[in-house]
Design a protein around this motif. Structure first.
Motif, PDB file in Angstrom:
ATOM      1  N   THR A 163       3.372  -9.576  -7.797  1.00 46.03           N
ATOM      2  CA  THR A 163       1.933  -9.550  -8.057  1.00 46.03           C
ATOM      3  C   THR A 163       1.480  -8.100  -7.886  1.00 46.03           C
ATOM      4  OG1 THR A 163       1.845 -11.780  -7.143  1.00 46.03           O
ATOM      5  CG2 THR A 163      -0.257 -10.656  -7.441  1.00 46.03           C
ATOM      6  N   THR A 165       2.350  -3.470  -5.550  1.00 50.51           N
ATOM      7  CA  THR A 165       1.994  -3.505  -4.126  1.00 50.51           C
ATOM      8  C   THR A 165       2.746  -4.632  -3.411  1.00 50.51           C
ATOM      9  OG1 THR A 165      -0.165  -2.597  -4.635  1.00 50.51           O
ATOM     10  CG2 THR A 165       0.058  -3.692  -2.511  1.00 50.51           C
ATOM     11  N   GLN A 166       2.757  -5.807  -4.031  1.00 53.56           N
ATOM     12  CA  GLN A 166       3.498  -6.911  -3.405  1.00 53.56           C
ATOM     13  C   GLN A 166       4.989  -6.576  -3.344  1.00 53.56           C
ATOM     14  OE1 GLN A 166       3.845 -10.773  -5.394  1.00 53.56           O
ATOM     15  NE2 GLN A 166       3.265 -11.800  -3.481  1.00 53.56           N
ATOM     16  N   HIS A 183       5.770  -4.396  -0.318  1.00 54.40           N
ATOM     17  CA  HIS A 183       5.954  -5.233   0.885  1.00 54.40           C
ATOM     18  C   HIS A 183       7.317  -5.936   0.849  1.00 54.40           C
ATOM     19  CE1 HIS A 183       1.885  -4.645   2.312  1.00 54.40           C
ATOM     20  NE2 HIS A 183       1.398  -4.962   1.136  1.00 54.40           N
ATOM     21  N   TYR A 238       0.846   8.655  -1.198  1.00 54.35           N
ATOM     22  CA  TYR A 238      -0.119   7.662  -1.695  1.00 54.35           C
ATOM     23  C   TYR A 238      -0.920   7.124  -0.508  1.00 54.35           C
ATOM     24  CZ  TYR A 238      -1.617   3.120  -3.696  1.00 54.35           C
ATOM     25  OH  TYR A 238      -2.331   2.012  -4.097  1.00 54.35           O
ATOM     26  N   GLU A 263      -1.748   2.107   5.613  1.00 54.68           N
ATOM     27  CA  GLU A 263      -2.399   0.843   5.973  1.00 54.68           C
ATOM     28  C   GLU A 263      -1.592  -0.366   5.496  1.00 54.68           C
ATOM     29  OE1 GLU A 263      -6.459   0.399   4.633  1.00 54.68           O
ATOM     30  OE2 GLU A 263      -6.888  -1.101   6.195  1.00 54.68           O
ATOM     31  N   GLU A 264      -1.049  -0.282   4.272  1.00 53.10           N
ATOM     32  CA  GLU A 264      -0.239  -1.396   3.763  1.00 53.10           C
ATOM     33  C   GLU A 264       0.980  -1.644   4.661  1.00 53.10           C
ATOM     34  OE1 GLU A 264      -1.312  -0.800  -0.991  1.00 53.10           O
ATOM     35  OE2 GLU A 264       0.757  -0.570  -0.339  1.00 53.10           O
ATOM     36  N   PHE A 296      -0.638  -2.949   8.522  1.00 51.48           N
ATOM     37  CA  PHE A 296      -1.768  -3.847   8.805  1.00 51.48           C
ATOM     38  C   PHE A 296      -1.378  -5.174   9.427  1.00 51.48           C
ATOM     39  CE2 PHE A 296      -2.671  -7.036   5.279  1.00 51.48           C
ATOM     40  CZ  PHE A 296      -1.477  -6.887   4.617  1.00 51.48           C
ATOM     41  N   LEU A 297      -0.138  -5.607   9.276  1.00 48.70           N
ATOM     42  CA  LEU A 297       0.268  -6.868   9.903  1.00 48.70           C
ATOM     43  C   LEU A 297       0.997  -6.644  11.220  1.00 48.70           C
ATOM     44  CD1 LEU A 297       1.294  -8.989   6.813  1.00 48.70           C
ATOM     45  CD2 LEU A 297      -0.838  -9.038   8.104  1.00 48.70           C
ATOM     46  N   TYR A 353       9.021  -2.978  10.689  1.00 51.57           N
ATOM     47  CA  TYR A 353       8.838  -1.616  10.169  1.00 51.57           C
ATOM     48  C   TYR A 353       7.473  -1.099  10.611  1.00 51.57           C
ATOM     49  CZ  TYR A 353       6.778  -4.833   6.810  1.00 51.57           C
ATOM     50  OH  TYR A 353       6.084  -5.863   6.249  1.00 51.57           O
ATOM     51  N   SER A 388       0.060  -2.036 -14.510  1.00 54.08           N
ATOM     52  CA  SER A 388      -1.216  -1.353 -14.345  1.00 54.08           C
ATOM     53  C   SER A 388      -1.142   0.092 -14.833  1.00 54.08           C
ATOM     54  CB  SER A 388      -1.584  -1.399 -12.861  1.00 54.08           C
ATOM     55  OG  SER A 388      -2.532  -0.429 -12.541  1.00 54.08           O
ATOM     56  N   LYS A 389      -0.171   0.856 -14.347  1.00 57.73           N
ATOM     57  CA  LYS A 389      -0.110   2.272 -14.658  1.00 57.73           C
ATOM     58  C   LYS A 389       0.593   2.538 -15.990  1.00 57.73           C
ATOM     59  CE  LYS A 389      -2.227   2.929 -10.843  1.00 57.73           C
ATOM     60  NZ  LYS A 389      -2.479   1.554 -10.450  1.00 57.73           N
ATOM     61  N   GLY A 423      -2.070   0.069 -18.386  1.00 55.92           N
ATOM     62  CA  GLY A 423      -3.510   0.056 -18.119  1.00 55.92           C
ATOM     63  C   GLY A 423      -4.080  -1.303 -17.751  1.00 55.92           C
ATOM     64  N   ALA A 472      -4.435  -3.313 -15.070  1.00 58.26           N
ATOM     65  CA  ALA A 472      -4.388  -3.505 -13.619  1.00 58.26           C
ATOM     66  C   ALA A 472      -4.712  -4.945 -13.233  1.00 58.26           C
ATOM     67  CB  ALA A 472      -5.361  -2.547 -12.944  1.00 58.26           C
ATOM     68  N   ARG A 514      -2.117  -7.865 -12.524  1.00 60.24           N
ATOM     69  CA  ARG A 514      -1.316  -7.849 -11.300  1.00 60.24           C
ATOM     70  C   ARG A 514       0.159  -8.166 -11.585  1.00 60.24           C
ATOM     71  NH1 ARG A 514      -2.657  -4.817 -10.045  1.00 60.24           N
ATOM     72  NH2 ARG A 514      -1.853  -4.825  -7.944  1.00 60.24           N
ATOM     73  N   MET A 526      -7.903  -3.518 -18.831  1.00 64.17           N
ATOM     74  CA  MET A 526      -8.456  -4.522 -17.918  1.00 64.17           C
ATOM     75  C   MET A 526      -8.350  -3.988 -16.498  1.00 64.17           C
ATOM     76  SD  MET A 526      -7.713  -8.584 -17.798  1.00 64.17           S
ATOM     77  CE  MET A 526      -6.002  -8.511 -17.283  1.00 64.17           C
ATOM     78  N   SER A 527      -9.464  -3.905 -15.831  1.00 69.35           N
ATOM     79  CA  SER A 527      -9.541  -3.240 -14.529  1.00 69.35           C
ATOM     80  C   SER A 527      -9.153  -4.180 -13.384  1.00 69.35           C
ATOM     81  CB  SER A 527     -10.976  -2.747 -14.347  1.00 69.35           C
ATOM     82  OG  SER A 527     -11.343  -2.667 -13.016  1.00 69.35           O
ATOM     83  N   TYR A 528      -8.938  -3.597 -12.207  1.00 69.62           N
ATOM     84  CA  TYR A 528      -8.767  -4.383 -10.993  1.00 69.62           C
ATOM     85  C   TYR A 528     -10.041  -5.175 -10.687  1.00 69.62           C
ATOM     86  CZ  TYR A 528      -4.966  -1.122  -9.547  1.00 69.62           C
ATOM     87  OH  TYR A 528      -3.838  -0.381  -9.452  1.00 69.62           O
ATOM     88  N   TYR A 566      -4.461 -13.392   9.112  1.00 68.02           N
ATOM     89  CA  TYR A 566      -4.875 -12.000   9.308  1.00 68.02           C
ATOM     90  C   TYR A 566      -6.348 -11.916   9.718  1.00 68.02           C
ATOM     91  CZ  TYR A 566      -6.096  -7.170   8.067  1.00 68.02           C
ATOM     92  OH  TYR A 566      -6.570  -5.879   8.083  1.00 68.02           O
ATOM     93  N   SER A 591       5.112 -10.527  12.953  1.00 70.38           N
ATOM     94  CA  SER A 591       3.837  -9.873  13.233  1.00 70.38           C
ATOM     95  C   SER A 591       3.505  -9.959  14.715  1.00 70.38           C
ATOM     96  CB  SER A 591       2.728 -10.539  12.416  1.00 70.38           C
ATOM     97  OG  SER A 591       1.479 -10.037  12.800  1.00 70.38           O
ATOM     98  N   LEU A 598       0.454  -9.993  15.500  1.00 68.99           N
ATOM     99  CA  LEU A 598      -0.875 -10.606  15.456  1.00 68.99           C
ATOM    100  C   LEU A 598      -0.823 -12.105  15.750  1.00 68.99           C
ATOM    101  CD1 LEU A 598      -2.252  -8.927  12.184  1.00 68.99           C
ATOM    102  CD2 LEU A 598      -2.680  -8.240  14.557  1.00 68.99           C
ATOM    103  N   LEU A 651      -4.781  -5.523   0.432  1.00 66.67           N
ATOM    104  CA  LEU A 651      -3.643  -4.770   0.968  1.00 66.67           C
ATOM    105  C   LEU A 651      -2.306  -5.394   0.569  1.00 66.67           C
ATOM    106  CD1 LEU A 651      -5.045  -3.970   4.518  1.00 66.67           C
ATOM    107  CD2 LEU A 651      -4.581  -2.321   2.686  1.00 66.67           C
ATOM    108  N   ASN A 652      -2.313  -6.676   0.287  1.00 75.51           N
ATOM    109  CA  ASN A 652      -1.079  -7.370  -0.055  1.00 75.51           C
ATOM    110  C   ASN A 652      -0.754  -7.308  -1.545  1.00 75.51           C
ATOM    111  OD1 ASN A 652       0.103 -10.660  -0.418  1.00 75.51           O
ATOM    112  ND2 ASN A 652       1.230  -9.101   0.696  1.00 75.51           N
ATOM    113  N   SER A 653      -1.773  -7.377  -2.406  1.00 75.42           N
ATOM    114  CA  SER A 653      -1.487  -7.395  -3.849  1.00 75.42           C
ATOM    115  C   SER A 653      -2.639  -6.862  -4.703  1.00 75.42           C
ATOM    116  CB  SER A 653      -1.125  -8.815  -4.292  1.00 75.42           C
ATOM    117  OG  SER A 653      -2.215  -9.681  -4.117  1.00 75.42           O
TER     118      SER A 653
END
Lengths: 336, 336
Positions: A43, A46-47, A50, A74, A79-80, A83-84, A89, A158-159, A162, A164, A167, B1-3, B54, B86, B88, B188-190
């Motif tokens: 997705t 970014t996913q 992780h 980047y 934070e990515e 954050f958990l 890691y 996305s990149k 275009g 984004a 996902r 198509m944007s985020y 979270y 985690s 958390l 942050l996840n996706s």
């Protein structure tokens, strides 16, 4: 419509049609080796980032594995990664100053976000593992100088295209067990990836591969010409004063286009040359939104600005940068 | 198509059209309060489960917050909760035997997966927070006895409509700050959720809402009649011997259909009454795939079997269960 696509492949939720389109596109562009490699869909990339962290670490270690990337990195990575509060890691900052012992993971973003530079790993130790983020390694942004062939390579719809909002990201992975573990992450995190988006991405990637055979309707050549035009205009504006400067890029031979060309990154890494201390705050006074250098592990005299907005936004941006330079030059001219 | 879809709402990547379709459907079915509640969309409800964990915890606590659910619980919860190690939160098992002090999170799956029972929270302490998983609280599975009105309610396009591959889930959330933090998790996840899937889900949910006004073409009534028929057939097969038993359910008044009805869960929680010790292994010999009770925190004399396969699979399943009963009865009759 079921969760499953093909239970026989490593990534059981990857649409066959998308997998084929991805392999075809890399073959057409020549930017990455995919033969005998596994494709894992995510997705967005970014996913997959992780998923890669999960795949490259194991529970039960004495300390979380350090994750580093060379400054400027980047801005979302810290934070990515943290954050958990995972015991697997943790973010350890700049790869250049990293001096801790033990296993580590280095993120190599190539060409780099935010500054568009082509770069390789920095730490170079035997106990390190690499994740290559190749989101911008496409002909509209940078010359394709070689087929990338790294352990884990992340790409995104996305990149490259275009889109984004779809996902869709994909990883090209050498080691089968790493691909299996990345797939497991996505199973535990979201039980797969939107099949609608995968179908649409497959069609679009296929059409773009086809367009690359056509002179005059080549998606990447068109994108590159737009980016080149924007960079030319932007450099003209910047060069009118000494207030700001931009990174310099080398011309290199692009195997895709068959000609020498300069990078035209998706972002400009703008630096102020005078005594402005925080460029982000300064630009905001002129209604220019950028992301301050500190977020990238760099200094606040830098700002990352997007070169990808729509035409109107980009032209407005040029006008506003010009107006700053005029204002400051006039002020200086008046001795104020 | 944007985020981006709408930067003004709490969940900035939620399509307006989908939000409206979700609110309309809950209003039509009467299964959940959505007025003055926030909607957060996720890549399936699995991603929303992670987002809720979270949102309900904070870094810096002395210990991870304990996460519990009453046995038999959804078999994926333990691994989904623990796989990233985690700091958390951590899985703490059965809510019935939970006796640790301090803050905790209780998952209430209603009606329950795997056993179809309607249930409420078990621990009931002031320092607890609740996540209600209402994936199966739809008229085809269970009578709608009241509008659910809990702090965090998770729903999914997969179980309500059958479109698992779209990976669309949604949370109905009372507290704005919890909704903001869940949204942050997904960012942050996706960086959001497939817009293609959101568009498609919006259209389908809209069509289902419309169908609920039609006698004869009502999606939920049709689904309920199919499920009722399967359960009737399955109970007939089971009742032919004393080898297996099934949970008993009460008839209740369903406010959606306006009639008394029994639950017809998506899964059957099958129990063996003789000296078979591991029912999953036993059934596998007869080519019946089920998930063993131990995975649900229960005993291996139980197995969860799906009632949702296609018609051919379901009929084959009935035949195979019948054949076991015939074999065992004949064996007993022969004194073996």
């Amino acid at each position: 419509m079921s969760y499953l696509t093909d239970v026989g492949t490593v990534c059981w939720f990857l649409e066959k049609e998308l997998e084929e389109a991805i392999r075809q596109l890399h073959s057409t562009v020549g930017n990455a080796v995919t033969d005998d490699r596994h494709i894992v869909v995510g997705t967005g990339s970014t996913q997959l980032y992780h998923a890669a962290l999960y795949a490259l670490t194991s529970p039960g270690g004495p300390e979380p594995v350090n994750v580093v990337s060379a400054v400027p990195y980047y801005s979302s990575y810290p934070e990515e990664t943290n954050f958990l509060c995972s015991a697997l890691y943790k973010w350890a900052g700049d790869a250049y100053t990293f001096d801790k012992e033990g296993p580590y993971i280095e993120l190599v973003t190539m060409p780099n976000n935010p500054d568009g530079q082509v770069r390789g790993p920095v730490v170079n130790r035997n106990d390190g593992k690499l994740i290559h983020d190749l989101a911008y390694y496409w002909p509209q942004y940078t010359p394709i100088t070689a087929q990338a062939d790294y352990d884990i390579m992340l790409f995104t719809f996305s990149k490259s295209m275009g889109h984004a909002g779809s996902r869709i990201g994909w990883a090209v992975v050498k080691d089968k067990n790493v691909a299996i573990k990345m797939t497991k992450y996505i199973e535990l995190n979201s039980i797969g990836v939107s099949r609608e988006s995968q179908h649409r991405a497959a069609k679009i990637l296929g059409a773009v591969s086809d367009s690359s055979q056509c002179i005059g309707a080549n998606f990447f050549q068109y994108g590159k010409s737009l980016m080149a035009e924007r960079w030319t205009k932007f450099r003209e504006v910047i060069n009118r004063s000494r207030l700001f400067s931009l990174p310099k890029y080398m011309e290199e031979y692009c195997q895709f286009s068959g000609e020498d060309s300069e990078p035209h990154p998706a972002f400009a890494w703008l630096k102020c040359n005078n005594d402005i201390e925080d460029l982000e705050i300064f630009l905001r006074r002129y209604k220019i939104m950028g992301r301050g250098g500190s977020l990238f592990g760099s200094d606040p005299k830098h700002v990352r600005v997007s070169m990808l907005g729509d035409e109107e936004t980009f032209n407005l941006f040029l006008e506003r940068v010009s107006s700053i330079q005029d204002t400051i030059s006039n002020s200086n001219g008046n001795g104020i």
